[in-house]
Design a protein around this motif. Structure first.
Motif, short mmCIF file in Angstrom:
data_model
loop_
_atom_site.label_atom_id
_atom_site.label_comp_id
_atom_site.label_asym_id
_atom_site.label_seq_id
_atom_site.Cartn_x
_atom_site.Cartn_y
_atom_site.Cartn_z
N HIS A 390 0.83 -1.20 0.00
CA HIS A 390 0.00 0.00 0.00
C HIS A 390 0.87 1.26 0.00
O HIS A 390 2.06 1.22 0.30
CB HIS A 390 -0.94 -0.01 1.22
CG HIS A 390 -2.05 -1.00 1.07
ND1 HIS A 390 -3.28 -0.66 0.58
CD2 HIS A 390 -2.08 -2.34 1.32
CE1 HIS A 390 -4.04 -1.74 0.55
NE2 HIS A 390 -3.34 -2.78 0.99
N THR A 391 0.19 2.37 -0.33
CA THR A 391 0.87 3.66 -0.34
C THR A 391 1.54 3.96 1.00
O THR A 391 2.64 4.51 1.05
CB THR A 391 -0.17 4.75 -0.69
OG1 THR A 391 -0.42 4.64 -2.09
CG2 THR A 391 0.30 6.14 -0.38
N THR A 392 0.89 3.59 2.05
CA THR A 392 1.48 3.84 3.37
C THR A 392 2.81 3.08 3.52
O THR A 392 3.77 3.60 4.10
CB THR A 392 0.46 3.48 4.49
OG1 THR A 392 0.86 4.10 5.63
CG2 THR A 392 0.30 2.04 4.74
N ASP A 393 2.91 1.87 2.94
CA ASP A 393 4.17 1.11 2.99
C ASP A 393 5.26 1.82 2.19
O ASP A 393 6.42 1.89 2.63
CB ASP A 393 3.96 -0.30 2.42
CG ASP A 393 2.83 -1.06 3.12
OD1 ASP A 393 2.76 -0.97 4.36
OD2 ASP A 393 2.04 -1.72 2.43
N ILE A 394 4.89 2.33 1.04
CA ILE A 394 5.85 3.05 0.19
C ILE A 394 6.37 4.28 0.93
O ILE A 394 7.57 4.56 0.96
CB ILE A 394 5.19 3.44 -1.16
CG1 ILE A 394 4.83 2.17 -1.94
CG2 ILE A 394 6.09 4.37 -1.97
CD1 ILE A 394 3.92 2.39 -3.14
N ALA A 395 5.45 4.99 1.59
CA ALA A 395 5.82 6.20 2.33
C ALA A 395 6.79 5.84 3.47
O ALA A 395 7.81 6.49 3.68
CB ALA A 395 4.58 6.88 2.88
N LYS A 396 6.48 4.74 4.18
CA LYS A 396 7.34 4.34 5.31
C LYS A 396 8.72 3.91 4.81
O LYS A 396 9.73 4.18 5.45
CB LYS A 396 6.70 3.18 6.09
CG LYS A 396 5.37 3.52 6.74
CD LYS A 396 5.52 4.48 7.88
CE LYS A 396 4.18 4.75 8.56
NZ LYS A 396 4.19 5.99 9.33
N ARG A 397 8.75 3.26 3.67
CA ARG A 397 10.03 2.79 3.13
C ARG A 397 10.92 3.97 2.72
O ARG A 397 12.14 3.91 2.84
CB ARG A 397 9.78 1.86 1.93
CG ARG A 397 11.01 1.18 1.39
CD ARG A 397 11.56 0.13 2.34
NE ARG A 397 12.71 -0.55 1.76
CZ ARG A 397 13.92 -0.59 2.33
NH1 ARG A 397 14.12 -0.02 3.51
NH2 ARG A 397 14.92 -1.21 1.74
N LEU A 398 10.30 5.06 2.26
CA LEU A 398 11.07 6.25 1.87
C LEU A 398 11.89 6.80 3.04
O LEU A 398 12.95 7.39 2.86
CB LEU A 398 10.13 7.34 1.35
CG LEU A 398 9.92 7.43 -0.16
CD1 LEU A 398 8.88 8.49 -0.47
CD2 LEU A 398 11.23 7.75 -0.91
N ILE A 399 11.37 6.61 4.25
CA ILE A 399 12.08 7.10 5.43
C ILE A 399 13.46 6.43 5.51
O ILE A 399 14.46 7.06 5.83
CB ILE A 399 11.26 6.82 6.72
CG1 ILE A 399 9.95 7.60 6.66
CG2 ILE A 399 12.06 7.17 7.97
CD1 ILE A 399 8.97 7.26 7.80
N ASP A 400 13.51 5.13 5.15
CA ASP A 400 14.80 4.41 5.17
C ASP A 400 15.79 5.00 4.17
O ASP A 400 17.00 4.85 4.34
CB ASP A 400 14.58 2.92 4.85
CG ASP A 400 13.85 2.20 5.96
OD1 ASP A 400 14.01 2.61 7.13
OD2 ASP A 400 13.15 1.21 5.67
N PHE A 401 15.27 5.63 3.13
CA PHE A 401 16.15 6.25 2.14
C PHE A 401 16.51 7.69 2.52
O PHE A 401 17.17 8.39 1.77
CB PHE A 401 15.48 6.23 0.76
CG PHE A 401 15.46 4.88 0.09
CD1 PHE A 401 16.43 4.55 -0.84
CD2 PHE A 401 14.50 3.94 0.41
CE1 PHE A 401 16.43 3.30 -1.47
CE2 PHE A 401 14.48 2.68 -0.20
CZ PHE A 401 15.45 2.37 -1.14
#
Ligand SMILES: *Cc1c(COP(=O)(O)O)cnc(C)c1O
Length: 480
Positions: A390-401
């Motif tokens: 989901h979009t929320t997962d993509i958003a959370k993953r961006l934090i790692d970057f």
């Protein structure tokens, strides 16, 4: 991380107070025993521990000065430090709010000039600087619309609001006692003209429109929209929070807007976030000038003064004169960029958003594939269908970057929305590395979806219950 209370050790301190050379007073006699606290439980730490504690805390925060912050709709552009330098000049910070007009001439002049600049940039007759933020500006604008119809003895209980609107728009309408009616968008993401024509009657006070709208799209039929609303005697309200997309290019007053609010803390580069002070000036066309909040600044010859003598005013909507220091920062920004600089800023903001849109288009669904303005809105639908990412997962993953996530799940008419607003201050290199991260995440969502669903993997805490954190914040700590 430990709390400052947990690193406290009795007797440690960061201050060295020399013995007093004035006679001691018995504090119980002077103040009264019942007013003295004896249970004050303050942390006791050395200076170095104090500095480290707060520096480490600040490093857990994220701000524009730390990295790319593409939070759509919020215009998290860089705030030039010269704005801060000017805002802390003692003449601005040291003036008492009750100072008489004569001793406040410089500050009154700044506010007067700021109103003139904004009137000029946005094509309005007059501005007020009183509202404390965008939503407060909306409320002020709608209060003026209400008063306008009251004076005309017209009963108009309804207000139209497009389905793409920011949530504060219907809230402002409702707070003023209007019933809000939702206006549909067409397949291009603009106002559905047929729907507008069927809704716009003599019961409708006006339309609250954001242009460009929250899809980042310019309303192509804006003149037609204004014509339809005015044709039935209604007023056109403009939510100007997206003004970063048209500075020096288009003026709401010329497009047919009767009243607009701005967000100085977005468009005019003053810091915001975390509920900090904002500023939401409101501009009006000539027929609404008499309803502006009081007091207003009057210029007589070379001197400036406050005046409250406007019988049709909606009254005062904030204590004193608004968030003056935010206005000083925005004023500095306008003066340092000038007309050419503001226009260039808008051009770069639009270029940057379109650059990202084109680069990410092969990887994410783009529901409205048009040239966008200062932001672009993708949908994470494809990733949901592929592997349930989901979009929320993509958003959370961006934090790692190392990025602040974009705005997600808004606007509401785009399922799994991802709303990216890069702003004009970001370099091509920054945009490229951000796009690389988004593409890497799109690939990961295909090949290793669980990794995306588990993100963020690099933060002190991972997924929080955001609803519980907002509804029942646990901010108390008890000494064990
Ligand atoms: C940010 C925003 C608002 C609200 O502004 P605040 O200053 O947060 O009250 C209203 N409308 C739009 C379109 C916005 O982006």
């Amino acid at each position: 991380m430990e709390l400052i209370f947990e690193i406290s050790k009795p007797g440690r301190n960061a201050a060295d107070v020399t013995a007093s050379d004035v006679p001691a007073v018995n504090i119980e006699d002077a103040i009264g025993k019942k007013y003295l606290r004896t249970d004050l439980d303050l942390p006791e730490v050395a200076e170095v521990d104090l500095v480290r504690h707060y520096t480490n805390l600040s490093r857990r925060n994220f701000g524009v000065d730390l990295g790319f912050y593409p939070l759509g709709s919020c215009t998290m552009k860089y705030n030039p430090k010269v704005n801060e330098n000017v805002a802390v000049l003692p003449g601005f910070t040291g003036l008492h709010p009750y100072a008489d007009d004569e001793s406040a001439q410089g500050n009154l002049q700044l506010m007067y000039e700021m109103q003139k600049y904004l009137s000029n940039i946005f094509g309005m007759a007059e501005f007020t600087l009183q509202p404390a933020a965008g939503a407060h500006g909306e409320l002020t604008g709608i209060m003026m619309i209400k008063k306008y119809f009251e004076k005309k003895n017209e009963k108009r209980p309804l207000i139209l609001i497009p389905d793409t609107a920011h949530g504060t728009n219907p809230a402002s309408g409702a707070l003023c006692g209007f019933e809000t009616v939702t206006l549909r968008s067409n397949s291009e993401g603009g106002v559905d003209i047929d729907h507008l024509m069927s809704l716009m009657t003599k019961d409708v006070a006006g339309l609250m429109l954001t242009n460009p709208n929250t899809l980042g799209l310019f309303e192509r039929n804006i003149e037609k929209v204004a014509q339809i609303v005015h044709g039935k005697g209604g007023l056109l309200y403009g939510d100007g929070a997206n003004a970063n997309a048209f500075l020096g290019k288009a003026r709401p007053g010329d497009l047919g807007f009767d009243v607009i609010q701005l967000n100085l803390h977005k468009t005019f580069s003053t810091p915001h976030g975390g509920g900090g002070p904002g500023s939401g000036p409101v501009g009006v066309c000539a027929k609404l000038v008499n309803y502006l909040p009081v007091p207003r600044i009057i210029k007589t010859g070379h001197s400036y003064s406050w005046s409250g003598k406007f019988p049709d005013t909606i009254g005062r909507i904030r204590s004193f004169y608004g968030n003056f220091n935010v206005v000083v920062k925005a004023y500095t920004y306008i003066r340092s960029l000038g007309a050419e600089g503001l226009t260039h800023a808008t051009e770069m903001a639009v270029l940057n958003a379109n650059y990202i849109k084109e680069k990410l288009k092969p990887y994410f669904d783009l529901p409205y594939d048009r040239v966008c303005m200062h932001e672009c809105v993708f949908s994470g639908k494809r990733q949901v269908a592929q592997n349930g990412v989901h979009t929320t997962d993509i958003a959370k993953r961006l934090i790692d970057f190392g990025y602040h996530p974009p705005t997600i799940y808004f606007p509401l008419i785009v399922p799994e929305a991802i709303m990216i607003e890069p702003t004009e201050t970001e370099s091509k290199e920054t945009l490229d590395t951000f796009c690389d991260a988004m593409i890497a995440i799109a690939n990961e969502a295909k090949e290793n979806p669980q990794r995306v669903k588990d993100a963020p993997l690099t933060t002190p805490v991972s997924r929080l219950d955001e609803v519980l954190a907002a509804r029942k914040p646990d901010v108390c700590w008890k000494r064990s």
